[in-house]
Design a protein around this motif. Structure first.
Motif, PDB file in Angstrom:
ATOM      1  N   ALA A 127      74.853  47.799  14.988  1.00 51.99           N
ATOM      2  CA  ALA A 127      74.472  49.044  14.324  1.00 51.99           C
ATOM      3  C   ALA A 127      74.289  50.228  15.264  1.00 51.99           C
ATOM      4  N   GLY A 128      74.328  49.983  16.562  1.00 53.65           N
ATOM      5  CA  GLY A 128      74.173  51.074  17.509  1.00 53.65           C
ATOM      6  C   GLY A 128      72.760  51.591  17.638  1.00 53.65           C
ATOM      7  N   PHE A 129      71.799  50.814  17.159  1.00 52.32           N
ATOM      8  CA  PHE A 129      70.391  51.149  17.354  1.00 52.32           C
ATOM      9  C   PHE A 129      69.586  49.867  17.347  1.00 52.32           C
ATOM     10  N   CYS A 130      68.371  49.950  17.910  1.00 48.18           N
ATOM     11  CA  CYS A 130      67.506  48.775  17.962  1.00 48.18           C
ATOM     12  C   CYS A 130      66.052  49.215  17.837  1.00 48.18           C
ATOM     13  N   ARG A 131      65.154  48.288  18.068  1.00 48.59           N
ATOM     14  CA  ARG A 131      63.728  48.588  17.991  1.00 48.59           C
ATOM     15  C   ARG A 131      63.326  49.685  18.981  1.00 48.59           C
ATOM     16  N   ASN A 132      63.929  49.652  20.179  1.00 46.70           N
ATOM     17  CA  ASN A 132      63.605  50.692  21.162  1.00 46.70           C
ATOM     18  C   ASN A 132      64.027  52.063  20.654  1.00 46.70           C
ATOM     19  N   CYS A 133      65.191  52.149  20.033  1.00 54.58           N
ATOM     20  CA  CYS A 133      65.646  53.420  19.466  1.00 54.58           C
ATOM     21  C   CYS A 133      64.662  53.890  18.393  1.00 54.58           C
ATOM     22  N   LEU A 134      64.274  52.971  17.535  1.00 57.02           N
ATOM     23  CA  LEU A 134      63.339  53.311  16.471  1.00 57.02           C
ATOM     24  C   LEU A 134      62.020  53.809  17.050  1.00 57.02           C
ATOM     25  N   SER A 135      61.528  53.148  18.088  1.00 56.78           N
ATOM     26  CA  SER A 135      60.275  53.608  18.698  1.00 56.78           C
ATOM     27  C   SER A 135      60.465  54.959  19.385  1.00 56.78           C
ATOM     28  N   GLU A 148      52.970  53.630  23.363  1.00 55.27           N
ATOM     29  CA  GLU A 148      52.269  53.637  22.070  1.00 55.27           C
ATOM     30  C   GLU A 148      53.256  53.473  20.923  1.00 55.27           C
ATOM     31  N   ALA A 149      54.371  54.180  20.996  1.00 56.02           N
ATOM     32  CA  ALA A 149      55.374  54.080  19.937  1.00 56.02           C
ATOM     33  C   ALA A 149      55.975  52.678  19.883  1.00 56.02           C
ATOM     34  N   ARG A 150      56.247  52.112  21.044  1.00 57.62           N
ATOM     35  CA  ARG A 150      56.804  50.753  21.060  1.00 57.62           C
ATOM     36  C   ARG A 150      55.813  49.747  20.499  1.00 57.62           C
ATOM     37  N   ALA A 151      54.538  49.893  20.797  1.00 56.88           N
ATOM     38  CA  ALA A 151      53.531  48.975  20.253  1.00 56.88           C
ATOM     39  C   ALA A 151      53.486  49.053  18.732  1.00 56.88           C
ATOM     40  N   GLY A 180      55.429  63.627  18.733  1.00 55.57           N
ATOM     41  CA  GLY A 180      55.270  64.681  19.718  1.00 55.57           C
ATOM     42  C   GLY A 180      54.119  64.520  20.683  1.00 55.57           C
ATOM     43  N   SER A 181      53.159  63.670  20.359  1.00 59.32           N
ATOM     44  CA  SER A 181      52.017  63.478  21.267  1.00 59.32           C
ATOM     45  C   SER A 181      51.848  62.028  21.689  1.00 59.32           C
ATOM     46  N   MET A 182      52.676  61.171  21.157  1.00 55.91           N
ATOM     47  CA  MET A 182      52.590  59.737  21.404  1.00 55.91           C
ATOM     48  C   MET A 182      53.379  59.378  22.666  1.00 55.91           C
ATOM     49  N   THR A 183      52.886  58.409  23.400  1.00 53.75           N
ATOM     50  CA  THR A 183      53.634  57.925  24.560  1.00 53.75           C
ATOM     51  C   THR A 183      54.674  56.903  24.112  1.00 53.75           C
ATOM     52  N   LYS A 184      55.624  56.639  24.981  1.00 49.34           N
ATOM     53  CA  LYS A 184      56.653  55.634  24.702  1.00 49.34           C
ATOM     54  C   LYS A 184      56.006  54.274  24.460  1.00 49.34           C
TER      55      LYS A 184
END
Length: 97
Positions: free
Chosen positions: A38-46, A60-63, A54-58
């Motif tokens: 699909a050309g995307f994964c969980r990391n892309c989604l995070s 935090e988003a991955r968690a 806009g204020s979240m760290t990478k």
């Protein structure tokens, strides 16, 4: 026919949460395979979550997407990619441009 931007935010949020829960449940679907198909994964989604907030760290988003720290998920669920998986990913991601 409704367009995507006209979709109610509550409906979109519910669908997003369902997608994240599905990806958490399907840890057997590795990121490399998602990228190859699909050309995307969980990391892309995070990354998209991080950008949208806009204020979240990478981290935090991955968690949020993984339901645990990324390093833990990676240790528990991610194997080494094969050359074939990497080539499928390369071909698939090239379609994203």
């Amino acid at each position: 026919m409704r367009d995507l931007d006209g979709l109610d935010d509550a409906v979109a949020a519910a669908a997003f949460r369902r997608l994240v829960r599905h990806l958490r449940h399907r840890s057997d679907a590795e990121n490399i395979d998602l990228m190859g198909l699909a050309g995307f994964c969980r990391n892309c989604l995070s990354d998209w979550v991080e950008e949208a907030d806009g204020s979240m760290t990478k981290d935090e988003a991955r968690a949020i997407v993984y339901g645990m720290p990324y390093a833990q998920w990676k240790a528990e669920h991610q194997g080494d990619a094969t050359p074939e998986q990497l080539e499928r990913m390369r071909q698939s991601v090239s379609k994203n441009a």
